[in-house]
Design a protein around this motif. Structure first.
Motif, PDB file in Angstrom:
ATOM      1  N   GLY A  78       0.784  -1.224   0.000  1.00  0.00           N
ATOM      2  CA  GLY A  78       0.000   0.000   0.000  1.00  0.00           C
ATOM      3  C   GLY A  78       0.817   1.276   0.000  1.00  0.00           C
ATOM      4  N   LYS A  79       2.123   1.166  -0.255  1.00  0.00           N
ATOM      5  CA  LYS A  79       2.985   2.357  -0.227  1.00  0.00           C
ATOM      6  C   LYS A  79       2.934   3.116  -1.544  1.00  0.00           C
ATOM      7  CE  LYS A  79       6.997   0.692   0.803  1.00  0.00           C
ATOM      8  NZ  LYS A  79       8.371   0.463   1.243  1.00  0.00           N
ATOM      9  N   ILE A  80       3.131   4.426  -1.435  1.00  0.00           N
ATOM     10  CA  ILE A  80       3.270   5.292  -2.602  1.00  0.00           C
ATOM     11  C   ILE A  80       4.753   5.626  -2.718  1.00  0.00           C
ATOM     12  CG2 ILE A  80       2.724   7.541  -3.608  1.00  0.00           C
ATOM     13  CD1 ILE A  80       0.117   7.475  -1.929  1.00  0.00           C
ATOM     14  N   GLU A  81       5.369   5.217  -3.829  1.00  0.00           N
ATOM     15  CA  GLU A  81       6.780   5.509  -4.067  1.00  0.00           C
ATOM     16  C   GLU A  81       6.914   6.315  -5.343  1.00  0.00           C
ATOM     17  OE1 GLU A  81       9.905   2.535  -3.550  1.00  0.00           O
ATOM     18  OE2 GLU A  81       8.349   1.210  -2.727  1.00  0.00           O
ATOM     19  N   LEU A  82       7.762   7.325  -5.297  1.00  0.00           N
ATOM     20  CA  LEU A  82       7.974   8.197  -6.451  1.00  0.00           C
ATOM     21  C   LEU A  82       9.448   8.301  -6.776  1.00  0.00           C
ATOM     22  CD1 LEU A  82       7.143  10.320  -8.565  1.00  0.00           C
ATOM     23  CD2 LEU A  82       7.131  12.017  -6.714  1.00  0.00           C
ATOM     24  N   GLU A  83       9.762   8.067  -8.036  1.00  0.00           N
ATOM     25  CA  GLU A  83      11.115   8.245  -8.560  1.00  0.00           C
ATOM     26  C   GLU A  83      11.018   9.362  -9.599  1.00  0.00           C
ATOM     27  OE1 GLU A  83      13.845   5.365 -11.209  1.00  0.00           O
ATOM     28  OE2 GLU A  83      12.962   4.402  -9.442  1.00  0.00           O
ATOM     29  N   ASP A  98      10.700  19.972  -6.022  1.00  0.00           N
ATOM     30  CA  ASP A  98       9.742  19.856  -4.918  1.00  0.00           C
ATOM     31  C   ASP A  98       8.309  20.094  -5.389  1.00  0.00           C
ATOM     32  OD1 ASP A  98      11.823  19.338  -3.186  1.00  0.00           O
ATOM     33  OD2 ASP A  98      11.875  21.361  -2.345  1.00  0.00           O
ATOM     34  N   VAL A  99       8.124  21.064  -6.262  1.00  0.00           N
ATOM     35  CA  VAL A  99       6.784  21.396  -6.773  1.00  0.00           C
ATOM     36  C   VAL A  99       6.249  20.248  -7.632  1.00  0.00           C
ATOM     37  CG1 VAL A  99       5.450  22.969  -8.223  1.00  0.00           C
ATOM     38  CG2 VAL A  99       7.192  23.873  -6.676  1.00  0.00           C
ATOM     39  N   ILE A 100       7.094  19.707  -8.495  1.00  0.00           N
ATOM     40  CA  ILE A 100       6.679  18.591  -9.355  1.00  0.00           C
ATOM     41  C   ILE A 100       6.242  17.418  -8.482  1.00  0.00           C
ATOM     42  CG2 ILE A 100       7.452  16.904 -11.077  1.00  0.00           C
ATOM     43  CD1 ILE A 100       9.458  19.154 -12.015  1.00  0.00           C
ATOM     44  N   GLU A 101       7.040  17.112  -7.472  1.00  0.00           N
ATOM     45  CA  GLU A 101       6.715  16.020  -6.548  1.00  0.00           C
ATOM     46  C   GLU A 101       5.371  16.272  -5.859  1.00  0.00           C
ATOM     47  OE1 GLU A 101       8.678  14.255  -2.517  1.00  0.00           O
ATOM     48  OE2 GLU A 101      10.043  14.546  -4.216  1.00  0.00           O
ATOM     49  N   GLN A 102       5.144  17.497  -5.411  1.00  0.00           N
ATOM     50  CA  GLN A 102       3.880  17.835  -4.746  1.00  0.00           C
ATOM     51  C   GLN A 102       2.690  17.666  -5.684  1.00  0.00           C
ATOM     52  OE1 GLN A 102       4.267  21.819  -3.197  1.00  0.00           O
ATOM     53  NE2 GLN A 102       5.879  21.244  -1.748  1.00  0.00           N
ATOM     54  N   VAL A 103       2.828  18.090  -6.938  1.00  0.00           N
ATOM     55  CA  VAL A 103       1.739  17.975  -7.916  1.00  0.00           C
ATOM     56  C   VAL A 103       1.408  16.500  -8.152  1.00  0.00           C
ATOM     57  CG1 VAL A 103       1.079  18.359 -10.333  1.00  0.00           C
ATOM     58  CG2 VAL A 103       2.223  20.175  -9.048  1.00  0.00           C
ATOM     59  N   ILE A 104       2.432  15.676  -8.334  1.00  0.00           N
ATOM     60  CA  ILE A 104       2.218  14.244  -8.585  1.00  0.00           C
ATOM     61  C   ILE A 104       1.541  13.587  -7.390  1.00  0.00           C
ATOM     62  CG2 ILE A 104       3.384  12.016  -8.909  1.00  0.00           C
ATOM     63  CD1 ILE A 104       5.531  13.617 -10.538  1.00  0.00           C
ATOM     64  N   LEU A 105       2.083  13.796  -6.199  1.00  0.00           N
ATOM     65  CA  LEU A 105       1.535  13.144  -5.005  1.00  0.00           C
ATOM     66  C   LEU A 105       0.134  13.650  -4.671  1.00  0.00           C
ATOM     67  CD1 LEU A 105       4.754  12.916  -2.806  1.00  0.00           C
ATOM     68  CD2 LEU A 105       3.664  11.106  -4.180  1.00  0.00           C
ATOM     69  N   ILE A 119       5.660   5.081  -8.917  1.00  0.00           N
ATOM     70  CA  ILE A 119       5.594   6.055 -10.005  1.00  0.00           C
ATOM     71  C   ILE A 119       7.010   6.444 -10.414  1.00  0.00           C
ATOM     72  CG2 ILE A 119       4.717   8.318 -10.725  1.00  0.00           C
ATOM     73  CD1 ILE A 119       3.084   8.019  -7.905  1.00  0.00           C
ATOM     74  N   LYS A 120       7.258   6.408 -11.708  1.00  0.00           N
ATOM     75  CA  LYS A 120       8.495   6.967 -12.233  1.00  0.00           C
ATOM     76  C   LYS A 120       8.097   8.113 -13.146  1.00  0.00           C
ATOM     77  CE  LYS A 120      12.851   6.242 -14.502  1.00  0.00           C
ATOM     78  NZ  LYS A 120      13.814   5.292 -15.065  1.00  0.00           N
ATOM     79  N   ALA A 121       8.655   9.286 -12.879  1.00  0.00           N
ATOM     80  CA  ALA A 121       8.350  10.476 -13.661  1.00  0.00           C
ATOM     81  C   ALA A 121       9.641  11.002 -14.291  1.00  0.00           C
ATOM     82  CB  ALA A 121       7.728  11.540 -12.772  1.00  0.00           C
ATOM     83  N   GLN A 122       9.613  11.179 -15.617  1.00  0.00           N
ATOM     84  CA  GLN A 122      10.741  11.752 -16.336  1.00  0.00           C
ATOM     85  C   GLN A 122      10.251  13.056 -16.961  1.00  0.00           C
ATOM     86  OE1 GLN A 122      11.403   7.737 -18.274  1.00  0.00           O
ATOM     87  NE2 GLN A 122      13.504   8.522 -18.254  1.00  0.00           N
ATOM     88  N   ASP A 123      10.615  14.158 -16.322  1.00  0.00           N
ATOM     89  CA  ASP A 123      10.097  15.478 -16.695  1.00  0.00           C
ATOM     90  C   ASP A 123      11.038  16.204 -17.644  1.00  0.00           C
ATOM     91  OD1 ASP A 123       8.487  17.922 -16.423  1.00  0.00           O
ATOM     92  OD2 ASP A 123      10.230  18.666 -15.327  1.00  0.00           O
ATOM     93  N   LYS A 124      10.421  16.811 -18.651  1.00  0.00           N
ATOM     94  CA  LYS A 124      11.175  17.628 -19.609  1.00  0.00           C
ATOM     95  C   LYS A 124      10.657  19.060 -19.609  1.00  0.00           C
ATOM     96  CE  LYS A 124      13.622  14.162 -21.128  1.00  0.00           C
ATOM     97  NZ  LYS A 124      15.050  14.075 -20.846  1.00  0.00           N
ATOM     98  N   GLY A 125      10.267  19.541 -18.422  1.00  0.00           N
ATOM     99  CA  GLY A 125       9.829  20.930 -18.304  1.00  0.00           C
ATOM    100  C   GLY A 125       8.330  21.126 -18.416  1.00  0.00           C
ATOM    101  N   ALA A 126       7.554  20.109 -18.050  1.00  0.00           N
ATOM    102  CA  ALA A 126       6.092  20.202 -18.136  1.00  0.00           C
ATOM    103  C   ALA A 126       5.533  21.172 -17.101  1.00  0.00           C
ATOM    104  CB  ALA A 126       5.462  18.823 -17.927  1.00  0.00           C
ATOM    105  N   LEU A 127       4.427  21.814 -17.453  1.00  0.00           N
ATOM    106  CA  LEU A 127       3.726  22.687 -16.515  1.00  0.00           C
ATOM    107  C   LEU A 127       2.853  21.845 -15.581  1.00  0.00           C
ATOM    108  CD1 LEU A 127       2.713  25.524 -18.992  1.00  0.00           C
ATOM    109  CD2 LEU A 127       4.592  25.529 -17.343  1.00  0.00           C
ATOM    110  N   ASP A 128       2.443  22.451 -14.465  1.00  0.00           N
ATOM    111  CA  ASP A 128       1.704  21.719 -13.433  1.00  0.00           C
ATOM    112  C   ASP A 128       0.478  20.997 -13.962  1.00  0.00           C
ATOM    113  OD1 ASP A 128       3.603  22.816 -11.789  1.00  0.00           O
ATOM    114  OD2 ASP A 128       2.203  23.906 -10.505  1.00  0.00           O
ATOM    115  N   TYR A 129      -0.316  21.667 -14.804  1.00  0.00           N
ATOM    116  CA  TYR A 129      -1.548  21.044 -15.280  1.00  0.00           C
ATOM    117  C   TYR A 129      -1.257  19.855 -16.193  1.00  0.00           C
ATOM    118  CZ  TYR A 129      -0.933  23.903 -19.521  1.00  0.00           C
ATOM    119  OH  TYR A 129      -0.439  24.496 -20.660  1.00  0.00           O
ATOM    120  N   THR A 130      -0.140  19.910 -16.922  1.00  0.00           N
ATOM    121  CA  THR A 130       0.261  18.780 -17.763  1.00  0.00           C
ATOM    122  C   THR A 130       0.687  17.607 -16.892  1.00  0.00           C
ATOM    123  OG1 THR A 130       1.012  20.293 -19.493  1.00  0.00           O
ATOM    124  CG2 THR A 130       1.835  18.024 -19.599  1.00  0.00           C
TER     125      THR A 130
END
Length: 91
Positions: A31-36, A47-54, A67-78
């Motif tokens: 039941g854990k939430i893990e983010l990479e 920190d902001v990207i992590e907060q939006v995802i969680l 969750i694995k997130a590979q960001d290339k400069g996406a905005l919060d709503y994206t």
């Protein structure tokens, strides 16, 4: 939504194009939430990207997710839309 949802399979949403984010999700034991998170703007906005995802994960009531997130400069709503789509595909 305040129901506890567990995802059942791996799924992804997004791309590695500029101004987008690739979100990959899969079930996680216990039941854990893990983010990479990897981002080209990690120092400024990590920190902001992590907060939006969680926030989106919790808003959807999901537990037991990796969750694995590979960001290339996406905005919060994206970012939020990609997370929601990946989770929807994984349920």
């Amino acid at each position: 939504m305040n129901m506890n949802i567990n995802i059942t399979k791996a799924a992804k949403a997004g791309t590695l194009e500029s101004n987008d984010i690739l979100i990959m999700v899969r079930p996680n034991e216990g039941g854990k939430i893990e983010l990479e998170l990897e981002s080209i703007v990690m120092k400024q906005f990590g920190d902001v990207i992590e907060q939006v995802i969680l926030h989106k994960v919790r808003e959807m009531g999901v537990e037991g997710i990796w969750i694995k997130a590979q960001d290339k400069g996406a905005l919060d709503y994206t970012i939020a839309a990609r997370v929601e789509t990946a989770i929807s595909r994984a349920i």
